[in-house]
Design an enzyme around this catalytic site. Sequence first.
Site, PDB file in Angstrom:
ATOM      1  CE  LYS A 124      35.234  33.689  35.035  1.00  0.00           C
ATOM      2  NZ  LYS A 124      34.777  34.630  36.063  1.00  0.00           N
TER       3      LYS A 124
HETATM    4  C1  E4P Z   1      34.603  37.933  35.066  1.00  0.00           C
HETATM    5  O1  E4P Z   1      34.044  36.869  34.978  1.00  0.00           O
HETATM    6  C2  E4P Z   1      35.247  38.435  36.268  1.00  0.00           C
HETATM    7  O2  E4P Z   1      34.644  37.763  37.369  1.00  0.00           O
HETATM    8  C3  E4P Z   1      35.048  39.895  36.532  1.00  0.00           C
HETATM    9  O3  E4P Z   1      34.206  40.493  35.583  1.00  0.00           O
HETATM   10  C4  E4P Z   1      36.302  40.644  36.819  1.00  0.00           C
HETATM   11  O4  E4P Z   1      35.997  41.981  37.093  1.00  0.00           O
HETATM   12  P1  E4P Z   1      37.002  42.976  37.859  1.00  0.00           P
HETATM   13  O5  E4P Z   1      38.036  43.416  36.891  1.00  0.00           O
HETATM   14  O6  E4P Z   1      36.132  44.113  38.290  1.00  0.00           O
HETATM   15  O7  E4P Z   1      37.576  42.192  39.006  1.00  0.00           O
END
Ligand code: E4P
Length: 217
Positions: A83
């Site tokens: 990522k």
């Molecule tokens: C995506 O891969 C992120 O880990 C996640 O969905 C972020 O979500 P949040 O805005 O609830 O922190």
Amino acid sequence: MKIFIDTADTAELKKAFDTGLVDGCTTNPSLIAKAGRDFKEVIAEICKMTDGPVSAEVASTDYETMLKEGRVLADIAQNVVVKLPLTWDGLKTCSDLTADNIKTNVTLCFTAQQAWLAAKAGATYISPFIGRLDDLGMDGMELIAEIRALYDAHGYETEVLAASIRSAAHVKDCAIVGADVATIPPSVFNKLLYHPLTANGLDAFEKDWASTGQSIL
Ligand code: E4P
């Protein structure tokens, strides 16, 4: 639409995988901090729970270090997806890892033009954040629809991985507008099934069946 679970909590993840309906997992540095465990150990443990994609995020922000970190993460297991942040350095790292056949998930996407650049960099997944846009009074679901239209218009194979999901309605709307994947927190995943009429209806059926005194087996 595929279902990924957005957590580094392996106990929650196990429950979700046990349903047989979950295709993969995403994590981020905040989720790793919340889990309070060694990053590489958790990723290795999750990768043993599934053959599906498991996103593990780099910690640095400069190209050279992200590339090194990405290769280390990819070596943990064959199903690790690296990522990367949606920055110029992140996209350059994405192109290089893609050239090495390493899968990538470009994260923190808030516009369709960012998603377009990630597709050009060869990202396996793009992660547009719905909830964080909604929090600002914007329309996160409109972003998913825009990216879907842009990718379809130009034949990009990057998968739209809807992220920052806050509700069961978000998940349903993602499926309707054509996201390839929704990454869902365990609390929202558990709510997907529930409806009071289902629960009440089953109670009534059980009572009425018992009153017949019959048995199927
Ligand atoms: C995506 O891969 C992120 O880990 C996640 O969905 C972020 O979500 P949040 O805005 O609830 O922190």
